[in-house]
Design an enzyme around this catalytic site. Structure first.
Site, PDB file in Angstrom:
ATOM      1  N   GLU A 151      37.135  42.552  44.287  1.00 19.47           N
ATOM      2  CA  GLU A 151      38.127  43.665  43.989  1.00 19.47           C
ATOM      3  C   GLU A 151      38.190  44.391  42.779  1.00 19.47           C
ATOM      4  OE1 GLU A 151      41.797  41.120  44.724  1.00 19.47           O
ATOM      5  OE2 GLU A 151      41.773  41.465  46.821  1.00 19.47           O
ATOM      6  N   GLU A 311      39.135  39.191  53.567  1.00 19.49           N
ATOM      7  CA  GLU A 311      40.276  38.149  53.127  1.00 19.49           C
ATOM      8  C   GLU A 311      41.485  38.267  53.725  1.00 19.49           C
ATOM      9  OE1 GLU A 311      40.814  37.694  48.785  1.00 19.49           O
ATOM     10  OE2 GLU A 311      38.973  38.027  48.268  1.00 19.49           O
TER      11      GLU A 311
HETATM   12  C1  GLA Z   1      42.252  38.462  46.101  1.00 14.95           C
HETATM   13  C2  GLA Z   1      41.130  37.654  45.589  1.00 14.95           C
HETATM   14  C3  GLA Z   1      40.808  36.261  45.694  1.00 14.95           C
HETATM   15  C4  GLA Z   1      42.007  35.445  45.433  1.00 14.95           C
HETATM   16  C5  GLA Z   1      42.940  36.229  46.557  1.00 14.95           C
HETATM   17  C6  GLA Z   1      44.239  35.546  46.703  1.00 14.95           C
HETATM   18  O1  GLA Z   1      41.995  39.049  47.129  1.00 14.95           O
HETATM   19  O2  GLA Z   1      39.800  38.623  45.915  1.00 14.95           O
HETATM   20  O3  GLA Z   1      39.757  35.918  44.796  1.00 14.95           O
HETATM   21  O4  GLA Z   1      42.570  35.685  44.020  1.00 14.95           O
HETATM   22  O5  GLA Z   1      43.309  37.525  46.040  1.00 14.95           O
HETATM   23  O6  GLA Z   1      45.378  36.119  47.452  1.00 14.95           O
END
Ligand code: GLA
Ligand code: ZN
Length: 676
Positions: A151, A311
């Site tokens: 991210e 995710e």
């Molecule tokens: C993001 C991150 C993860 C985690 C999630 C929690 O997407 O990539 O490492 O922190 O959020 O929602």
């Protein structure tokens, strides 16, 4: 490849952090994963400190053991490079890795996504780590993708960035004279004589807080800084990608994006990425159309190529203001929503809940209870089994949308930096307003960039196209002349690429296509409104009301009151073989649904079918057939009449054309339609 395959199945799994646990737990994890039908894990997302405990010491022993373990259990691996959080020793020894905030505060070690993208130290060691990983794991057949950093996001205003910004500007503009021209520095006597005089735009220089948001005195400077910051992080990604490719050219590389994330120009990023992956965490209280739209944005980044849902949470997002549970069925529903919009994976954060720090109450497959007897585990297991049944069917499917909405990051930045006309200017909201109208009619839509080919579409909507970039007007001209339907709105066509106003009346370069010119715009304070009548119904006019003159366009509706009562608010212009619509204000959802319905009919774009409120329809198509997804987000059982005969894949039920299908709340149907 993890996406776009013809064979195989929708991969099911996600972030797995065994390094946070003793090895005695690992075997138990494998048992639980087998039960839940997990077949992919994302490893090594935040392990830099473990992999490089000292400047010249690398230690892969634990990761080797984790790899042996997951491979022995037949799992595929999405391998991260761990460069999203630097080790403490690095921050101490090389403070240039630390970011400086918008207010000029230099950060200390802490948090994550914390490295200055222009730090030579960060770049050197990030690339070195990526390369070591690629060298070491090059022959591991289990690796289906590289996941660079995590991210990417945020921004930095340090001295390294300032230096790099000057270099970036010099490359872009060549001479200080040109820089002064594009930034219009004659205003307030900000003329730059030398590149060294340029400083980063933050609270110490051009930017300030105004009514809770950041404003700038010089849009040109701030806009270029947004571009530069996005490019700087992209360069970090590209450097790691290059290092990985040296040893594993066959393994696709990605990084997990975040949907409508304003700081990074994902359309530009995607050109460097082998495939798009993204993390879907709808905001607390978000409506399903928002996730649908974000999926479509992600699908559009690579012109419709399937993406990976990297995710989502199995149950709660710990960082929401209220960490409400995903209700029974919702995790499955949202997983299929991702698939319906182009995802070839269903992945999660995370596999086992950590016991410490800020994510210990984030949802996971394995909860703190530590066993399989939980609702979330059962729902995940059921979904895992279902996805196995879909093996080889849906993968690689594409959506053949005939309508498109233009999204442009430069425009987003520029429109929202603009000082005036209204604090209610919100680009993403304007896009969502139009998206919803298509969504509620079950008309598939692509979210495209100004660089994309428009010729395959029948309707292109570019809401709030404040910045109409050089050449895009010509593309639109040709699109409409050839028979396309085009639509734009108030606050469009004001500026060119540098945020300099195109004089001669708004909407600048789009005037001839639309057959209008806008003389003034009235920004209405929140709660105030004008109105108009369209198709016999009265609709509100809010946010902004353009006072426009037609120059060839036909008037479809006029304002109802105030001194501009009777002036056009909705127009259409015949241009070549096509039509161009102008919506001079912001109205309500009923209006957009009605109006866009008419425009779509006129453009020959048909809804997939009719569904009750809350039931979403989407379509994907591949060599195996055309698949209609029905997703009941509502709180009631819903029913729809199927336009064609088809077989429902999850139940095996065959339906005839015109037959009724009934969906319980939160349920999903995937129909293989008989005709294409
Ligand atoms: C993001 C991150 C993860 C985690 C999630 C929690 O997407 O990539 O490492 O922190 O959020 O929602
Ligand atoms: Zn920096």
């Amino acid at each position: 490849m993890i996406v776009g395959n013809r064979e195989g199945k929708i991969l099911f799994g996600g972030d797995y952090n065994p390094e946070q646990w003793g090895e005695d737990v690992w075997e138990e994890d494998m048992r639980l994963f087998r039960m839940a039908h997990i077949d992919v894990v994302t490893l090594n997302v935040f392990s830099w400190a473990a992999l490089q405990p000292k400047e010249d010491t690398y230690d892969f022993a634990k990761l080797d053991r984790i790899m042996d373990l997951v491979e022995a259990n037949g799992l595929k691996v999405c391998m991260a490079t761990s460069t999203a959080a630097h080790p403490a020793w690095m921050a101490r020894k090389y403070p240039d890795v630390l970011r400086t905030e918008h207010n000029g505060m230099r950060r200390k070690f802490g948090s994550r996504h914390n490295s200055c993208p222009n730090s030579p130290t960060y770049r050197k060691y990030a690339v070195r780590l990526a390369e070591r990983l690629a060298e070491r794991y090059r022959d591991r057949k289990s690796i289906v993708a590289w996941h660079v950093a995590n991210e990417y996001g945020g921004e930095c205003y340090c001295e390294n960035c300032e230096k790099a910004f000057r270099k970036w500007l010099k490359e872009k503009y060549g001479t200080p004279e040109e820089l002064n021209r594009v930034w219009d520095t004659a205003f307030w006597g900000h003329t730059f004589y030398d590149w060294e005089e340029v400083v980063v735009p933050n609270l110490q220089s051009e930017e300030f807080y105004w009514e809770g948001s950041i404003r700038t005195n010089f849009q040109g400077i701030s806009l270029d800084y947004r571009r530069f910051n996005s490019d700087s992080m992209l360069a970090c990604y590209q450097l790691e990608q290059e290092a990985l490719k040296k040893h594993t050219p066959q393994i696709p590389v990605t990084t997990n994006l975040m949907g409508f994330y304003k700081p990074l120009d994902y359309q530009k990023w995607a050109r460097s990425m082998d495939f798009v992956s993204w993390d879907n965490y709808p905001a607390y209280g978000a409506v399903p159309e928002q996730a649908a739209m974000a999926h479509d944005l992600m699908r559009g980044l690579k012109q419709g190529m399937p993406f990976a849902l990297m995710e989502q949470t199995p149950s709660v997002s710990n960082w929401h203001v209220y960490c409400a549970l995903k209700r029974p069925g919702v995790m499955r529903l949202w997983s299929y929503q991702a698939v319906a919009h182009g995802s070839d994976t269903v992945m999660f954060f995370q596999m086992r809940r950590s016991i410490g720090a800020c994510e210990k109450y984030h949802g996971a497959l394995v909860d703190h209870a530590g066993h399989e007897n939980t609702r979330v585990f059962r729902e995940m297991t059921a979904l895992g089994a279902e996805l196995e049944k879909l093996e080889g069917v849906l993968l690689g499917g594409r959506t053949d949308a005939k309508a498109a909405i233009v999204v442009d990051w430069d425009n987003w930045w520029a429109a929202e930096y603009s000082a005036g006309p209204s604090r209610l200017i919100c680009y993403a909201e304007e896009i969502l307003t139009y998206y919803k109208a298509f969504y509620r009619r079950n008309i598939p839509v692509d979210l495209v960039s100004v660089e994309d080919d428009l010729s395959g579409y029948r309707l292109v909507a570019a809401p709030m196209l404040y910045m109409c970039k050089d050449g895009f007007d010509e593309k639109l001209r040709q699109f409409v002349a050839a028979g396309g339907h085009f639509l734009t709105t108030y606050f469009s066509g004001y500026v060119e690429d540098h945020d300099l106003v195109v004089t001669g009346g708004y909407p600048g370069r789009l005037k001839d296509i639309l057959g209008i010119w806008v003389e003034e715009s009235d920004a209405l304070p929140e709660g105030n409104g004008n109105w108009f009548v369209y198709g016999g119904k009265k609709y509100p006019a809010t946010v902004m009301c353009d006072l426009l003159h037609t120059q060839g366009a036909e008037t479809l509706a006029v304002y109802g009151e105030d001194f501009y009562a009777g002036m056009p608010v909705l127009t259409v212009n015949g241009f070549g073989k096509g039509k161009a619509y102008y919506v001079a204000t912001r109205s309500d959802a009923d209006f957009y649904k009605e109006f866009l319905g008419k425009v779509c009919d006129d453009a020959g774009i048909c809804p997939l079918l009719e569904t009750p409120e809350g039931m979403e329809a989407a379509v994907r198509e591949n060599e195996n057939g055309r698949f209609l997804f029905l997703l009941n987000h509502g709180e009631d059982t819903g029913e729809a009449l199927l336009p064609q005969a088809g077989e429902e894949l999850l139940t095996g039920i065959k339906y005839g054309a015109g037959e009724k299908i009934v969906l319980e709340k939160k349920d999903v149907a995937i129909l293989r339609m008989e005709d294409r």
